[in-house]
Design an enzyme around this catalytic site. Structure first.
Site, PDB file in Angstrom:
ATOM      1  N   GLU A 177       4.048  57.121 -62.948  1.00 12.43           N
ATOM      2  CA  GLU A 177       2.984  56.745 -61.996  1.00 12.43           C
ATOM      3  C   GLU A 177       3.489  56.706 -60.557  1.00 12.43           C
ATOM      4  O   GLU A 177       3.330  55.711 -59.851  1.00 12.43           O
ATOM      5  CB  GLU A 177       2.386  55.388 -62.382  1.00 12.43           C
ATOM      6  CG  GLU A 177       1.627  55.437 -63.695  1.00 12.43           C
ATOM      7  CD  GLU A 177       0.826  54.168 -63.980  1.00 12.43           C
ATOM      8  OE1 GLU A 177       1.146  53.112 -63.422  1.00 12.43           O
ATOM      9  OE2 GLU A 177      -0.141  54.258 -64.765  1.00 12.43           O
ATOM     10  N   GLU A 375      -0.696  57.552 -71.474  1.00 11.80           N
ATOM     11  CA  GLU A 375      -1.128  56.148 -71.479  1.00 11.80           C
ATOM     12  C   GLU A 375      -2.644  56.110 -71.425  1.00 11.80           C
ATOM     13  O   GLU A 375      -3.271  56.831 -70.651  1.00 11.80           O
ATOM     14  CB  GLU A 375      -0.628  55.374 -70.254  1.00 11.80           C
ATOM     15  CG  GLU A 375       0.837  55.054 -70.267  1.00 11.80           C
ATOM     16  CD  GLU A 375       1.265  54.204 -69.071  1.00 11.80           C
ATOM     17  OE1 GLU A 375       0.467  53.375 -68.584  1.00 11.80           O
ATOM     18  OE2 GLU A 375       2.408  54.396 -68.618  1.00 11.80           O
TER      19      GLU A 375
HETATM   20  P1  P53 Z   1      -0.706  46.408 -67.126  1.00 10.92           P
HETATM   21  C1  P53 Z   1      -1.845  49.546 -62.381  1.00 10.92           C
HETATM   22  C2  P53 Z   1      -2.913  50.384 -62.590  1.00 10.92           C
HETATM   23  C3  P53 Z   1      -2.861  51.319 -63.610  1.00 10.92           C
HETATM   24  C4  P53 Z   1      -1.739  51.417 -64.398  1.00 10.92           C
HETATM   25  O1  P53 Z   1      -0.854  47.977 -66.948  1.00 10.92           O
HETATM   26  C5  P53 Z   1      -0.672  50.598 -64.178  1.00 10.92           C
HETATM   27  C6  P53 Z   1      -0.724  49.657 -63.179  1.00 10.92           C
HETATM   28  C7  P53 Z   1       0.408  48.752 -62.925  1.00 10.92           C
HETATM   29  O2  P53 Z   1       0.154  47.533 -63.509  1.00 10.92           O
HETATM   30  O3  P53 Z   1       0.469  50.688 -64.862  1.00 10.92           O
HETATM   31  C8  P53 Z   1       0.593  51.415 -66.063  1.00 10.92           C
HETATM   32  O4  P53 Z   1       0.530  46.193 -67.917  1.00 10.92           O
HETATM   33  C9  P53 Z   1       2.071  51.454 -66.344  1.00 10.92           C
HETATM   34  C10 P53 Z   1       2.501  50.578 -67.472  1.00 10.92           C
HETATM   35  C11 P53 Z   1       1.572  49.391 -67.566  1.00 10.92           C
HETATM   36  C12 P53 Z   1       0.195  49.905 -67.921  1.00 10.92           C
HETATM   37  O5  P53 Z   1      -0.261  50.830 -66.966  1.00 10.92           O
HETATM   38  O6  P53 Z   1      -0.617  45.863 -65.758  1.00 10.92           O
HETATM   39  O7  P53 Z   1       2.606  52.742 -66.468  1.00 10.92           O
HETATM   40  O8  P53 Z   1       3.849  50.224 -67.263  1.00 10.92           O
HETATM   41  O9  P53 Z   1       1.978  48.411 -68.453  1.00 10.92           O
HETATM   42  C13 P53 Z   1      -0.855  48.815 -68.065  1.00 10.92           C
HETATM   43  O10 P53 Z   1      -1.909  45.963 -67.876  1.00 10.92           O
END
Ligand code: P53
Length: 477
Positions: A177, A375
């Protein structure tokens, strides 16, 4: 036209080392940026402390102790039928401080064992090199990626991993990201992406562009080295994809949405085409942003373009043009509005399955490369019933709706998609908030936001559902 997903479609799950391994100071591992972050809440990011403080609780230090449970956990992934498993290599296990010449053998050995365990079940490892976990020493000593020296440190780390795991890992991504830092007015993304602490009064945006440039060069150099080590490697970039819609068909709102997309996704242009788009060059000129970009850098970027685009997709956004915003400049803290047509998670993330189909089409149209959804998922509170079962139907509904749209993108629109790895296939520490109770998993882990719990693993309802999804190659949802 086909009416099926390809037979070799990579179904699996995704995690990042710092969010589940724990063992933060075991076997020679050094502290990473994730090790100095505390717990936030549903409405606030976590805070960053200056070093590791005695009286603070750091959720990543133990996380779910995957470091000592990986055999049991991979066995559960195999039971679900995973074809692949996406994780990252904690940079600080290999280079505890980041600027050493010689790697830490115990750290290298851990990933040998982990990948062997995956391969035992025919699970293909998919590896991110830098996933929000750079050595903290590189922050305090060098200022993180604001320093050109970081290029060499990263490339050394990448080369070490490529060499060591060349016969075990085929699919790689360089920076997770990388585009989160387009949100430079908040502290979270610049720190997790690039190890950057802002000084009061500095031009945050210029610092961000500089750091991102060094990362893009580092990525391009790594791609070239990777290809000489093993020409069969597939090396991708990784983008957080959230389409931005205009509030309505008012032309200025539409133009604003386009301008935001440019600012959030120019990173992919550099990764894919090996050069900067005109809108960014013009923007720098207009704002008198001068950067350290050499002729050699530009040549490296051209030579180190990626093979595929890895993406995360959780939500979409919407925007409305502000009348005083003459140049349609993007400020994430001001320009995003609520979309009334979609629902939100308990953390305010807008749920939009069609947005996934939209963004898969958009990426294909613009970049013409294979895509990999590395993801997607639904962070939610789960409740364990008295009989030990967990009925996470809301998670099943979210994933089902997204997989339906993903299938349409492939089958009806012709998107070339390599695979799908839902985020946090086992409960882990949230990156944004540090909470354990923002859960994404098919596998429940007994641990709460304060760090209490037995770490016991149990299968949720979604575990059995996803097993059947994989078994039917996405036909039985
Ligand atoms: P969490 C922000 C917006 C979209 C994805 O996020 C993001 C984030 C950062 O928080 O991160 C990705 O755990 C990232 C993972 C993360 C996952 O999305 O905040 O690649 O490390 O855990 C979900 O709910």
């Amino acid at each position: 036209m086909t009416n099926k997903l390809p037979n070799n479609f990579l179904w699996g799950g995704a995690v990042a080392a710092h969010q589940l391994e724990g063992a933060w100071n075991v076997d020679g591992k050094g502290p990473s940026v994730a090790d100095v972050m505390t717990v936030g809440s549903t409405t606030s990011y976590r805070s960053i402390t200056e070093g590791v403080l005695d009286f603070e609780y750091y959720p990543n230090h133990e996380a779910i102790d995957f470091y000592h449970h990986y055999k049991e956990d991979i066995k559960l992934f195999a039971e679900m039928g995973f074809k692949c498993f996406r994780t990252s290599i904690a940079w600080t296990r290999i280079f505890p401080k980041g600027d050493e010449h010689e790697p830490n053998e115990a750290g290298l050995q851990f990933y040998d064992d982990l990948f062997d365990e995956c391969l035992k079940y025919n699970i293909e490892p998919i590896v991110t090199l830098s996933h929000f976990e750079m050595p903290y020493h590189l922050v305090t000593e060098y200022g993180g990626f604001r320093n050109r020296k970081l290029i060499d440190f990263f490339v050394n780390f990448a080369e070490t991993c490529f060499t060591r795991y060349q016969s075990k890992v085929k699919y790689w991504m360089t920076f997770n990201e990388i585009n989160n830092q387009a949100n430079f007015n908040e502290d979270f993304a610049p720190f997790t992406n690039s190890g950057i602490f802002y000084q009061p009064g500095e031009n945050r945006e210029a610092v961000m562009y500089q750091a991102a440039h060094y990362e893009l060069v580092a990525s391009a150099k790594a791609v070239q080295i990777g290809k000489t080590i093993n020409p069969n490697f597939e090396i991708g970039c990784m983008m957080a994809m959230s389409p931005v819609y205009p509030e309505n068909c008012q032309p200025k709102n539409n133009l604003m949405a386009l301008k935001i997309m440019e600012k959030r996704y120019y990173f992919a242009d550099v990764h894919v085409f090996g050069s900067y788009p005109n809108h960014i060059l013009n923007y720098w000129k207009r704002n008198k942003i001068t950067l350290d970009i050499t002729e050699e850098d530009l040549a490296e970027l051209k030579k180190g373009t990626v093979d595929y685009i890895g993406l995360s997709y959780y939500m979409s956004h919407a925007t409305k043009h502000r009348p005083d915003n003459t140049y349609y400049d993007y400020d994430e803290t001001k320009d995003l509005i609520k979309n009334e047509f979609v629902e939100r998670s308990d953390w305010g993330w807008q749920i939009d399955p069609v947005g996934l189909r939209y963004i898969l089409n958009w990426l294909t149209d613009v970049y013409r490369l294979p895509l990999f959804i590395v993801e997607n998922g639904f962070g939610a509170y789960d409740k364990k019933e008295a009989d030990g079962t967990i009925h996470d139907t809301y998670r099943i509904n979210y994933l089902k709706a997204h997989i339906e749209q993903m299938r349409l993108a492939v089958i009806e629109d012709g998107v070339d998609l390599m695979g799908y790895t839902p985020w946090g296939c086992i409960d882990l520490v949230s990156a944004g908030t540090g909470e354990m109770e923002k859960r994404y998993g098919f596998i429940f882990v007994d641990k709460d936001n304060q760090g209490q719990g037995t770490l016991e693993r149990s299968r949720k309802e979604s575990f059995y559902w996803y097993q059947q999804v994989i078994q039917s190659n996405g036909e039985q949802l």
